[in-house]
Design an enzyme around this catalytic site. Sequence first.
Site, PDB file in Angstrom:
ATOM      1  N   ASP A  85       0.817  -1.214   0.000  1.00  0.00           N
ATOM      2  CA  ASP A  85       0.000   0.000   0.000  1.00  0.00           C
ATOM      3  C   ASP A  85       0.854   1.269   0.000  1.00  0.00           C
ATOM      4  O   ASP A  85       0.435   2.291  -0.541  1.00  0.00           O
ATOM      5  CB  ASP A  85      -0.980  -0.008   1.180  1.00  0.00           C
ATOM      6  CG  ASP A  85      -2.293  -0.695   0.799  1.00  0.00           C
ATOM      7  OD1 ASP A  85      -2.762  -0.482  -0.330  1.00  0.00           O
ATOM      8  OD2 ASP A  85      -2.847  -1.437   1.627  1.00  0.00           O
ATOM      9  N   HIS A 118      -5.450   2.732   4.049  1.00  0.00           N
ATOM     10  CA  HIS A 118      -5.071   1.323   4.247  1.00  0.00           C
ATOM     11  C   HIS A 118      -3.823   1.244   5.124  1.00  0.00           C
ATOM     12  O   HIS A 118      -3.759   0.446   6.055  1.00  0.00           O
ATOM     13  CB  HIS A 118      -4.817   0.626   2.903  1.00  0.00           C
ATOM     14  CG  HIS A 118      -6.027   0.610   2.012  1.00  0.00           C
ATOM     15  ND1 HIS A 118      -6.000   0.171   0.712  1.00  0.00           N
ATOM     16  CD2 HIS A 118      -7.308   0.992   2.245  1.00  0.00           C
ATOM     17  CE1 HIS A 118      -7.216   0.289   0.185  1.00  0.00           C
ATOM     18  NE2 HIS A 118      -8.022   0.777   1.093  1.00  0.00           N
ATOM     19  N   TYR A 122      -3.082  -0.543   9.073  1.00  0.00           N
ATOM     20  CA  TYR A 122      -2.057  -1.496   9.537  1.00  0.00           C
ATOM     21  C   TYR A 122      -1.389  -0.985  10.816  1.00  0.00           C
ATOM     22  O   TYR A 122      -1.152  -1.759  11.746  1.00  0.00           O
ATOM     23  CB  TYR A 122      -1.012  -1.751   8.441  1.00  0.00           C
ATOM     24  CG  TYR A 122      -1.642  -2.138   7.117  1.00  0.00           C
ATOM     25  CD1 TYR A 122      -2.697  -3.054   7.083  1.00  0.00           C
ATOM     26  CD2 TYR A 122      -1.233  -1.574   5.920  1.00  0.00           C
ATOM     27  CE1 TYR A 122      -3.306  -3.389   5.884  1.00  0.00           C
ATOM     28  CE2 TYR A 122      -1.834  -1.903   4.721  1.00  0.00           C
ATOM     29  CZ  TYR A 122      -2.878  -2.805   4.702  1.00  0.00           C
ATOM     30  OH  TYR A 122      -3.488  -3.125   3.520  1.00  0.00           O
ATOM     31  N   GLU A 182      -2.379  -4.916  -6.908  1.00  0.00           N
ATOM     32  CA  GLU A 182      -3.669  -4.692  -6.242  1.00  0.00           C
ATOM     33  C   GLU A 182      -4.624  -5.865  -6.400  1.00  0.00           C
ATOM     34  O   GLU A 182      -5.567  -5.998  -5.620  1.00  0.00           O
ATOM     35  CB  GLU A 182      -4.333  -3.431  -6.804  1.00  0.00           C
ATOM     36  CG  GLU A 182      -3.498  -2.192  -6.646  1.00  0.00           C
ATOM     37  CD  GLU A 182      -4.285  -0.916  -6.898  1.00  0.00           C
ATOM     38  OE1 GLU A 182      -4.814  -0.352  -5.933  1.00  0.00           O
ATOM     39  OE2 GLU A 182      -4.364  -0.505  -8.074  1.00  0.00           O
ATOM     40  N   HIS A 219     -10.056  -0.285  -7.336  1.00  0.00           N
ATOM     41  CA  HIS A 219      -8.793   0.210  -7.888  1.00  0.00           C
ATOM     42  C   HIS A 219      -8.377  -0.624  -9.101  1.00  0.00           C
ATOM     43  O   HIS A 219      -7.971  -0.078 -10.121  1.00  0.00           O
ATOM     44  CB  HIS A 219      -7.674   0.152  -6.838  1.00  0.00           C
ATOM     45  CG  HIS A 219      -7.941   0.990  -5.620  1.00  0.00           C
ATOM     46  ND1 HIS A 219      -7.097   1.027  -4.534  1.00  0.00           N
ATOM     47  CD2 HIS A 219      -8.964   1.834  -5.314  1.00  0.00           C
ATOM     48  CE1 HIS A 219      -7.592   1.852  -3.616  1.00  0.00           C
ATOM     49  NE2 HIS A 219      -8.720   2.335  -4.066  1.00  0.00           N
TER      50      HIS A 219
HETATM   51 ZN    ZN Z   1      -4.616  -0.516  -0.696  1.00  0.00          ZN
HETATM   52 ZN    ZN Z   2      -5.325  -0.045  -4.185  1.00  0.00          ZN
END
Ligand code: ZN
Ligand code: ZN
Length: 342
Positions: A85, A118, A122, A182, A219
């Site tokens: 990410d 994202h 984490y 992705e 995405h």
């Molecule tokens: Zn992501």
């Molecule tokens: Zn993405």
Amino acid sequence: MEKRKLVDVNAPNRSTGIVNGQSSNILNWDDVRFPFAFPKYKKMLANFWVPFEVNMGQDIKQFPQLTKDEQESFLKIIGLLALLDSIQSDYAMKAADYITDSSINALMIILAQQEVVHNHSYSYVLSSVVNKAKQDEVFDYWRTEPLLLERNEFVTDGYKDFAENPTVANFLKSIVYDVILEGLFFYSGFAFFYNLARNRKMVSTSTMINFINRDEELHVDLFIKIFKAVLDENPEHNTPELADFIRDTFVRAAELEIAWGNDVVGDKFDGVSKAELDAYIKFMANKRCKQLGFDKPFEGYNENPMRWIIAYQEVDLGKTDFFEQKSRQYTKASDANGFDDL
Ligand code: ZN
Ligand code: ZN
């Protein structure tokens, strides 16, 4: 390729091309070149979520009770996702510089913003379940774990050609790597978390993984639409060499994902087997190639072999978690006829 100009007084608001086009760079959503852009904008906004809305209380209690293998895979996968990410936010913005369409650029800005969220998730998960020293260690796995290093190089090398020499051909190839990042490299990790949730473990973390998964599907679809628009407007690039490149790159990517999947999932956990995961990865590689409009690299593998995952992957949780949506989830799981098949 030419970079998008900040403003161009002589160009129309509706761009004349997705790359190397004319565009004033003024964004009027009611006057855009690509019909998919506005619906995609609405869908991306509808996905909006923030990690701190997810209550980690239960996961905090459960993490120390997980087996050693579960804990180790949990942390390794978070380490991998954090890397992917992070790269992704930056690639999206670099790619966007060459998109001569203000509405597609706007979508790339939202995409990059979602990648930032994202990454926040984490940190949020790790700060909930481990101490700061361990969290720092996990965020360094990308350079200390050999398997991660290899996958990292595969994607970054793929992006490098475009970054150093931004031609249309290199842009198209970089999108193939993007679709791998992705649309394939997350998926062993997703399977691990959904299998935990299925066993009623770490449900809050898995709920966030579902939100991330939902974003990633949008995405992948956006990049595939960009890929197809570039090919459509530059058909001389639609060559047998490109088809070979896509096949070979997906085959190598699947090998890397399978090696990783064997390491972090393998036959270590109830409910998921190495053979099933290998087949799932090949199925996902086939699915992505088909979405790109090219031949599937793996013969057979037309069906998702992990039927149970459909309920976790495709359910739209809104702001709830898996078990608040139980009835709906099981309805979806049994709706297997032709669902998610190629
Ligand atoms: Zn992501
Ligand atoms: Zn993405």
